[in-house]
Scaffold this motif. Structure first.
Motif, PDB file in Angstrom:
ATOM      1  N   HIS A  21      61.459  29.378  15.321  1.00 43.84           N
ATOM      2  CA  HIS A  21      61.172  30.409  16.316  1.00 43.84           C
ATOM      3  C   HIS A  21      60.047  31.324  15.845  1.00 43.84           C
ATOM      4  O   HIS A  21      59.874  31.588  14.661  1.00 43.84           O
ATOM      5  N   ASP A  22      59.289  31.815  16.808  1.00 43.22           N
ATOM      6  CA  ASP A  22      58.180  32.735  16.562  1.00 43.22           C
ATOM      7  C   ASP A  22      57.811  33.348  17.906  1.00 43.22           C
ATOM      8  O   ASP A  22      57.121  32.723  18.716  1.00 43.22           O
ATOM      9  N   VAL A  23      58.284  34.560  18.155  1.00 37.82           N
ATOM     10  CA  VAL A  23      58.057  35.145  19.480  1.00 37.82           C
ATOM     11  C   VAL A  23      56.585  35.444  19.730  1.00 37.82           C
ATOM     12  O   VAL A  23      56.152  35.517  20.886  1.00 37.82           O
ATOM     13  N   HIS A  90      60.474  36.817  25.709  1.00 42.54           N
ATOM     14  CA  HIS A  90      59.320  36.284  24.975  1.00 42.54           C
ATOM     15  C   HIS A  90      59.257  34.759  25.031  1.00 42.54           C
ATOM     16  O   HIS A  90      58.646  34.136  24.160  1.00 42.54           O
ATOM     17  N   GLY A  91      59.853  34.170  26.052  1.00 42.58           N
ATOM     18  CA  GLY A  91      59.936  32.722  26.082  1.00 42.58           C
ATOM     19  C   GLY A  91      59.208  32.043  27.218  1.00 42.58           C
ATOM     20  O   GLY A  91      59.466  30.873  27.482  1.00 42.58           O
ATOM     21  N   ASP A  92      58.340  32.737  27.925  1.00 44.37           N
ATOM     22  CA  ASP A  92      57.546  32.129  28.983  1.00 44.37           C
ATOM     23  C   ASP A  92      58.437  31.413  30.003  1.00 44.37           C
ATOM     24  O   ASP A  92      58.160  30.283  30.414  1.00 44.37           O
ATOM     25  N   GLY A  93      59.557  32.076  30.345  1.00 46.89           N
ATOM     26  CA  GLY A  93      60.438  31.530  31.372  1.00 46.89           C
ATOM     27  C   GLY A  93      61.549  30.628  30.873  1.00 46.89           C
ATOM     28  O   GLY A  93      62.385  30.180  31.666  1.00 46.89           O
ATOM     29  N   PHE A 248      65.509  28.625   6.501  1.00 47.49           N
ATOM     30  CA  PHE A 248      64.420  29.613   6.384  1.00 47.49           C
ATOM     31  C   PHE A 248      63.952  30.088   7.749  1.00 47.49           C
ATOM     32  O   PHE A 248      64.189  29.435   8.775  1.00 47.49           O
ATOM     33  N   GLU A 249      63.245  31.218   7.745  1.00 46.37           N
ATOM     34  CA  GLU A 249      62.552  31.703   8.930  1.00 46.37           C
ATOM     35  C   GLU A 249      61.452  32.666   8.501  1.00 46.37           C
ATOM     36  O   GLU A 249      61.475  33.222   7.400  1.00 46.37           O
TER      37      GLU A 249
END
Length: 261
Positions: A21-23, A90-93, A248-249
């Motif tokens: 993930h990366d908003v 933040h997910g474009d829909g 990890f993130e």
């Protein structure tokens, strides 16, 4: 009760926490876009499951919807179809995916580590519906997959429902200030007493607590040790002194050249 081996794929490529993930790039945690990015990069994937009002397993970390969607209420108050109409921030829909959708997206290409969130509320025995929904989704899945939970009772139920899938315990230092549990229960769970009872084949332990003697004892007995959650290369180097692999993130963990993904 069998104790299925954890596939070696879980010990090679680092595992992306809640997928890659990366908003800032439009990829919310546990979203299909984050899943796709992790697959493309060759990382393993960790996801979280919650139960819907109509008994479906959906891929979402929190019990409450607000942090990740801005919507009120809980996952448990909505059907899977209703959640499919609630956009992730933040997910474009993008909306909240079901486990079945994620399995179709991954399609066995990278290892998938599935954490079932505690549905009892106190790590107790009130489990079953989420485990059943998970087992139903996984019964015909072809690819490296493993399940885990902080609640040992959930893993005991998974052993009953789908004994051939590797099971693990998500484990922690259970600091009293961090957990809304009885202090004596924290003290009990801290030493990972249920490992054999549930037929676990691995643990995923809190990185800051990897020096715990019980972790060393399990590792010495040949138990794979994963850890959570690593957020820098420096932290990764320290964790790998004990852990066989990391979750990890927030940075680009290196994939070993020997990894097959």
């Amino acid at each position: 009760m069998s104790r299925p081996d954890l596939p070696r794929a879980f010990l090679t490529a680092p595992i992306a926490h809640r997928a890659l993930h990366d908003v800032t790039r439009g990829r919310p945690e546990n979203s299909l876009s984050a899943i796709g990015a992790a697959v493309a990069a060759g990382y393993g994937i960790e996801i979280d499951l919650q139960l819907t009002k109509d008994g479906q397993a959906v891929v979402f970390h929190d019990y409450e919807l607000e942090r990740l969607t801005g919507a009120p209420g809980t996952v448990r108050e909505h059907t899977a179809a209703q959640l499919g109409d609630i956009a992730l921030l933040h997910g474009d829909g993008e909306t909240i995916p079901t486990l079945a959708q994620v399995l179709s997206k991954v399609a066995g290409r990278v290892p998938l580590l599935i954490e079932l969130k505690d549905q009892d509320g106190a790590m107790g025995p009130d489990v079953g519906p989420l485990e059943q929904a998970t087992a139903t989704a996984l019964v015909n899945y072809d690819g490296p997959v493993a399940v885990m939970s902080f609640n040992p009772n959930g893993m005991a139920e998974m052993a009953r429902l789908l004994d051939g899938i590797p099971r693990g315990l998500t484990t922690s230092d259970y600091a009293h200030d961090d957990w809304p549990l009885r202090p004596e229960l924290c003290d009990h769970l801290r030493e990972i007493p249920d490992f054999d009872r549930v037929g676990a084949s691995f643990i995923s332990h809190q990185a800051r607590d990897l020096a715990r003697p019980r972790v060393a004892e399990l590792r010495a007995a040949g138990v794979p040790v994963l850890c959570w959650t690593i957020r820098s290369q420096q932290a990764e180097e320290a964790a790998r002194a004990v852990a066989h692999n990391i979750t990890f993130e927030g940075y680009a963990a290196a994939i070993p050249l020997t990894s097959t993904g």
